[in-house]
Design a protein around this motif. Sequence first.
Motif, PDB file in Angstrom:
ATOM      1  N   LEU A   2       0.809  -1.199   0.038  1.00 11.76           N
ATOM      2  CA  LEU A   2      -0.170  -0.038   0.041  1.00 11.76           C
ATOM      3  C   LEU A   2       0.997   1.172  -0.001  1.00 11.76           C
ATOM      4  CD1 LEU A   2      -2.575   1.341   0.102  1.00 11.76           C
ATOM      5  CD2 LEU A   2      -2.853   1.254   2.734  1.00 11.76           C
TER       6      LEU A   2
ATOM      7  N   ARG B  36      -3.936   5.391  -1.131  1.00 10.11           N
ATOM      8  CA  ARG B  36      -4.116   5.838  -2.477  1.00 10.11           C
ATOM      9  C   ARG B  36      -4.733   7.432  -2.683  1.00 10.11           C
ATOM     10  NH1 ARG B  36      -5.741   0.977  -1.931  1.00 10.11           N
ATOM     11  NH2 ARG B  36      -4.411  -0.746  -2.690  1.00 10.11           N
ATOM     12  N   GLU B  37      -4.262   8.106  -3.673  1.00 10.50           N
ATOM     13  CA  GLU B  37      -4.677   9.549  -3.650  1.00 10.50           C
ATOM     14  C   GLU B  37      -6.331   9.664  -4.106  1.00 10.50           C
ATOM     15  OE1 GLU B  37      -3.774  13.835  -5.762  1.00 10.50           O
ATOM     16  OE2 GLU B  37      -2.643  12.108  -6.143  1.00 10.50           O
TER      17      GLU B  37
ATOM     18  N   ASP C 256       4.688   7.353  -0.263  1.00  9.88           N
ATOM     19  CA  ASP C 256       5.526   6.359  -0.732  1.00  9.88           C
ATOM     20  C   ASP C 256       6.947   7.013  -0.587  1.00  9.88           C
ATOM     21  OD1 ASP C 256       7.130   4.161  -1.820  1.00  9.88           O
ATOM     22  OD2 ASP C 256       6.525   4.488  -3.943  1.00  9.88           O
TER      23      ASP C 256
ATOM     24  N   GLN D 257       1.812   2.275  -3.257  1.00  7.15           N
ATOM     25  CA  GLN D 257       0.768   2.765  -4.271  1.00  7.15           C
ATOM     26  C   GLN D 257       0.409   4.135  -3.800  1.00  7.15           C
ATOM     27  OE1 GLN D 257      -2.274  -0.358  -4.593  1.00  7.15           O
ATOM     28  NE2 GLN D 257      -0.617  -1.790  -4.419  1.00  7.15           N
ATOM     29  N   SER D 258       0.794   4.667  -2.621  1.00  6.21           N
ATOM     30  CA  SER D 258       0.112   5.827  -1.768  1.00  6.21           C
ATOM     31  C   SER D 258       0.724   6.965  -2.068  1.00  6.21           C
ATOM     32  CB  SER D 258       0.084   5.228  -0.241  1.00  6.21           C
ATOM     33  OG  SER D 258       1.638   5.647   0.015  1.00  6.21           O
TER      34      SER D 258
END
Length: 339
Positions: free
Chosen positions: A20, A98-99, A27, A23-24
């Motif tokens: 995660l 994630r955005e 990072d 993907q976040s």
Amino acid sequence: MNFQLHKDFSEIDIPAWNALVQQSIADTPFSRYEYLSEWWKTLGGGEWKDAGLVLVSASENDQLIGIAPLFIAEYEGQQALLLIGSIEISDYLDLIVREQDLPRFLSGLIDFLASSSTDNWRAFDWYNLPDDSPTLAALKTESATRGWNYHEEIYRPTPRIALNGDFEEYLSRVEKKQRHEIRRKMRRAAESGRVRFTVIDKDAEIEPELETFFHLMVQDPGKAQFLHEVMRDQISKSIRIAHDQGYLWLAFLEVDGVKAAASLNFDYKNKLWGYNSGVSREHMELSPGWVLMAHVIQWCCENGRTEFDFMRGDEDYKYRFGGVDRYVMRAKVTKPSVI
């Protein structure tokens, strides 16, 4: 979303956490499980004395959607929720999400925290949010919706050098006088025949290199005072973890076969993150710190790294090498007083 308050880091699956992170919006090395879980064990090398873990995850359809790595502590006269890693030794912090999931995750998180056993908090006080983090806008919006007070300020500069693989092109962007100084010092070191730049192999035994690094680091009186026993233990563990995970990058400048300067970085996301350094007070006639920094940037260029991030701090040498400021922010959300 299904929110859950965790009593211990071990309750969240490590591979899922780190997947995660990648993907976040968070990072960075400082958001990874291995870094934050070790930080918590020493409370930042003793930076915090009394703190309670408020580690929250959210899942949906058996998929991890978000992690809020928080702790509660008395801070500036009130109970506040801070990001794990705050404040001094973790250069970048954020929510791990994630955005596209951030707005609903943040809204659900606040509702969850307001209804949980941690509802004695009065504020979020989040340090070291990157200046381009979408969390800043999301917090501001959420605060306005709830009628809460929002304050945002620059906390520290984080100078960086953009790189494109060409060391000469990089030098051309440095101020003329400093460009000549970098070239002159590199040339003088090379012509002395006494200097060697070495990057420690990622598979090398790290313990002897770690001892040498700390020996050089404490040559600076300020760093020696900072590096008390608990803090040294914390930083040592962080370095070992980065080495075990394959993203530690450590280089030395040797003079007459003796390590005279060290540069310890994280090699992550195709850039180097400059974590700390040390320089011997001997051989200053060869400017070992400057020469090492120049070699580090040259290595980045020759090995396709797109940026050198000096991370927090406005030390003069960062700008002499062409660092351009970005910033980390402090965002504080305060609940209105209940009369």
